[in-house]
Design an enzyme around this catalytic site. Sequence first.
Site, PDB file in Angstrom:
ATOM      1  N   ARG A 104       1.774  11.824   0.360  1.00 34.62           N
ATOM      2  CA  ARG A 104       0.530  11.094   0.582  1.00 34.62           C
ATOM      3  C   ARG A 104      -0.577  12.011   1.095  1.00 34.62           C
ATOM      4  O   ARG A 104      -0.440  12.616   2.152  1.00 34.62           O
ATOM      5  CB  ARG A 104       0.763   9.954   1.572  1.00 34.62           C
ATOM      6  CG  ARG A 104       1.647   8.918   0.945  1.00 34.62           C
ATOM      7  CD  ARG A 104       1.958   7.751   1.805  1.00 34.62           C
ATOM      8  NE  ARG A 104       2.668   6.777   0.970  1.00 34.62           N
ATOM      9  CZ  ARG A 104       2.883   5.536   1.297  1.00 34.62           C
ATOM     10  NH1 ARG A 104       2.482   5.089   2.453  1.00 34.62           N
ATOM     11  NH2 ARG A 104       3.511   4.737   0.472  1.00 34.62           N
TER      12      ARG A 104
ATOM     13  N   SER B 246      14.543 -14.604   3.947  1.00 35.64           N
ATOM     14  CA  SER B 246      13.366 -13.766   3.732  1.00 35.64           C
ATOM     15  C   SER B 246      13.158 -13.517   2.239  1.00 35.64           C
ATOM     16  O   SER B 246      14.087 -13.098   1.539  1.00 35.64           O
ATOM     17  CB  SER B 246      13.608 -12.445   4.482  1.00 35.64           C
ATOM     18  OG  SER B 246      12.558 -11.547   4.282  1.00 35.64           O
TER      19      SER B 246
ATOM     20  N   SER C 289       0.737  -8.517  -1.883  1.00 38.39           N
ATOM     21  CA  SER C 289      -0.380  -7.574  -1.925  1.00 38.39           C
ATOM     22  C   SER C 289      -0.330  -6.593  -3.076  1.00 38.39           C
ATOM     23  O   SER C 289      -1.362  -6.083  -3.487  1.00 38.39           O
ATOM     24  CB  SER C 289      -0.440  -6.797  -0.618  1.00 38.39           C
ATOM     25  OG  SER C 289       0.697  -5.973  -0.487  1.00 38.39           O
TER      26      SER C 289
ATOM     27  N   HIS D 180      -3.230 -11.486   2.979  1.00 35.25           N
ATOM     28  CA  HIS D 180      -4.106 -11.165   1.841  1.00 35.25           C
ATOM     29  C   HIS D 180      -4.823 -12.401   1.309  1.00 35.25           C
ATOM     30  O   HIS D 180      -5.325 -12.389   0.183  1.00 35.25           O
ATOM     31  CB  HIS D 180      -3.307 -10.475   0.733  1.00 35.25           C
ATOM     32  CG  HIS D 180      -2.846  -9.116   1.159  1.00 35.25           C
ATOM     33  ND1 HIS D 180      -3.642  -8.002   1.101  1.00 35.25           N
ATOM     34  CD2 HIS D 180      -1.685  -8.719   1.743  1.00 35.25           C
ATOM     35  CE1 HIS D 180      -2.996  -6.958   1.592  1.00 35.25           C
ATOM     36  NE2 HIS D 180      -1.799  -7.371   1.994  1.00 35.25           N
TER      37      HIS D 180
ATOM     38  N   THR E 260      -4.279 -11.647   9.338  1.00 31.02           N
ATOM     39  CA  THR E 260      -4.896 -10.424   9.878  1.00 31.02           C
ATOM     40  C   THR E 260      -6.398 -10.621  10.009  1.00 31.02           C
ATOM     41  O   THR E 260      -6.995 -11.436   9.306  1.00 31.02           O
ATOM     42  CB  THR E 260      -4.628  -9.215   8.951  1.00 31.02           C
ATOM     43  OG1 THR E 260      -5.134  -8.040   9.568  1.00 31.02           O
ATOM     44  CG2 THR E 260      -5.290  -9.360   7.606  1.00 31.02           C
TER      45      THR E 260
ATOM     46  N   LYS F 173      -8.591  -7.432   7.088  1.00 30.84           N
ATOM     47  CA  LYS F 173      -8.817  -7.323   5.642  1.00 30.84           C
ATOM     48  C   LYS F 173     -10.080  -8.130   5.305  1.00 30.84           C
ATOM     49  O   LYS F 173     -11.172  -7.638   5.551  1.00 30.84           O
ATOM     50  CB  LYS F 173      -7.560  -7.718   4.892  1.00 30.84           C
ATOM     51  CG  LYS F 173      -6.374  -6.791   5.320  1.00 30.84           C
ATOM     52  CD  LYS F 173      -5.174  -6.882   4.457  1.00 30.84           C
ATOM     53  CE  LYS F 173      -3.933  -6.236   5.068  1.00 30.84           C
ATOM     54  NZ  LYS F 173      -3.980  -4.778   5.202  1.00 30.84           N
TER      55      LYS F 173
ATOM     56  N   THR G 183      -2.053  -3.274  25.410  1.00 27.87           N
ATOM     57  CA  THR G 183      -3.447  -3.543  25.804  1.00 27.87           C
ATOM     58  C   THR G 183      -4.105  -4.477  24.799  1.00 27.87           C
ATOM     59  O   THR G 183      -3.935  -4.321  23.585  1.00 27.87           O
ATOM     60  CB  THR G 183      -4.223  -2.204  25.877  1.00 27.87           C
ATOM     61  OG1 THR G 183      -3.594  -1.398  26.867  1.00 27.87           O
ATOM     62  CG2 THR G 183      -5.685  -2.418  26.233  1.00 27.87           C
TER      63      THR G 183
ATOM     64  N   THR H 143       5.920   1.854  -1.323  1.00 30.26           N
ATOM     65  CA  THR H 143       5.081   0.648  -1.311  1.00 30.26           C
ATOM     66  C   THR H 143       5.425  -0.239  -2.509  1.00 30.26           C
ATOM     67  O   THR H 143       5.414  -1.472  -2.402  1.00 30.26           O
ATOM     68  CB  THR H 143       3.585   1.049  -1.322  1.00 30.26           C
ATOM     69  OG1 THR H 143       3.378   2.014  -0.283  1.00 30.26           O
ATOM     70  CG2 THR H 143       2.690  -0.136  -1.068  1.00 30.26           C
TER      71      THR H 143
HETATM   72  N1  PLP Z   1       1.380  -8.443   6.032  1.00 29.38           N
HETATM   73  C1  PLP Z   1       1.108  -7.988   4.805  1.00 29.38           C
HETATM   74  C2  PLP Z   1       1.586  -8.769   3.636  1.00 29.38           C
HETATM   75  C3  PLP Z   1       0.380  -6.798   4.621  1.00 29.38           C
HETATM   76  O1  PLP Z   1       0.113  -6.343   3.389  1.00 29.38           O
HETATM   77  C4  PLP Z   1      -0.068  -6.092   5.763  1.00 29.38           C
HETATM   78  C5  PLP Z   1      -0.862  -4.830   5.660  1.00 29.38           C
HETATM   79  O2  PLP Z   1      -1.229  -4.303   4.707  1.00 29.38           O
HETATM   80  C6  PLP Z   1       0.244  -6.604   7.024  1.00 29.38           C
HETATM   81  C7  PLP Z   1       0.963  -7.764   7.134  1.00 29.38           C
HETATM   82  C8  PLP Z   1      -0.189  -5.890   8.250  1.00 29.38           C
HETATM   83  O3  PLP Z   1      -1.506  -6.258   8.569  1.00 29.38           O
HETATM   84  P1  PLP Z   1      -2.438  -5.227   9.370  1.00 29.38           P
HETATM   85  O4  PLP Z   1      -2.994  -4.272   8.365  1.00 29.38           O
HETATM   86  O5  PLP Z   1      -3.458  -6.084  10.030  1.00 29.38           O
HETATM   87  O6  PLP Z   1      -1.546  -4.534  10.359  1.00 29.38           O
END
Ligand code: PLP
Length: 406
Positions: free
Chosen positions: A21, A136, A188, A216, A244, A247, A277, A362
């Site tokens: 990477r 899962s 994603s 996402h 999140t 994004k 924190t 990934t």
């Molecule tokens: N969940 C999924 C499906 C994600 O693709 C990601 C990050 O790319 C996360 C959680 C983690 O989120 P964050 O980037 O806010 O740590």
Amino acid sequence: MDFEAYFRGELEAVRNEGRYRVFTEIERHRGRFPQATRYVGGETTDVTVWCSNDYLGMGQHPVVIDAMHRVLDECGAGAGGTRNISGTNHHHVLLERELADLHGKDAALLFTSGYVSNWAGLGTLCARIPGCVVFSDALNHASMIEGIRYSRAPYKIWSHNDVEDLDRKLGDFGPDVPKLVAFESVYSMDGDIAPIAEILDVCEKHGAMSYIDEVHAVGLYGPRGGGVAEREGLMDRITVIEGTLGKAFGVMGGYIAASADLVDFVRTFASGFIFSTALPPAVAAGACASIRHLKTSERERELQRDRVATVRRRLDGLGIPHLPNPSHIIPVMVGDAKKCKMISDWLMDNHGIYVQPINYPTVPRGTERLRITPSPVHTDGDIDRLIEALSDIWSQCELARGAIAA
Ligand code: PLP
């Protein structure tokens, strides 16, 4: 052991596979996204970013920036502590209220990232519910998998989006066994969307809790940006909604939204929440402003849908293969790590187009891709340049053309 030689050897193996990477160093400029400055070899060049998860450009929206400036000036830089020890700022509380309202839940709990919210949220629930078995989805994100592993709860992996497989696997356990089903709404990397209603039917049939990752999807789907579950009128049937702020909301942080007792339970027992924190108040205020804006403004979502449809149509016109999916994510399939990196480098060096190659781990080996994420701030000119460059490289490398079957 020669530790340094070991590290070098491991890195060499990754390099030889073509999936080492290399970070692209860019500077984003307020008001100019998706244009950015790239730093390379002591020089700078202009690039157009096509792979950002700042899906709606909210990271530079005036309402977000103004809120962050105001609260930075009012409250200073950091939160000053963990949430329990002087770190709970008024702006965290406002943000948690805003998130609970977004998802129609009693309460919400903030974490420092979406990764931490999954790790700590799932880790705590699965570890502390006696005898809990976790189900899962096979393509769940690393943060969910780590949370489940950390909990040491027994788990079963069900085939991706396969409701019958989930039903069968849940049926292997009696009604008295506590069960938790973990899945995402928008995946994603392939951009496909889970059959949420059917999954919830099965969860309810077996008395299982449901945990959905809408990372996402929040901000992007549903009339107020509550995600796919909001769009489909399903939020009240889901036990935990995780999201999140990094994004579509354009800032950073993560959260869960659920019943008051469940949120209080995680707040009380999750080490990833307790011993870290709190987010800077200005970050919380920026996220809050972003969520509020997207609750009432459809403009960004409409424009994004238009940009996504335009890029797809133009790719189809040239026969450049991309996965057909119902989301805003356009995976252009290459299927080879070295080629994928080479195309990405060529787009950058010759056209100032920045699309990061996506490789193993990934995505599975052999499915390497360019993941394109059009946003409301990409212009027709940006799209023309992207399409012309892709067409050019596809011809030069004699890459396969043609639609990918749905
Ligand atoms: N969940 C999924 C499906 C994600 O693709 C990601 C990050 O790319 C996360 C959680 C983690 O989120 P964050 O980037 O806010 O740590």
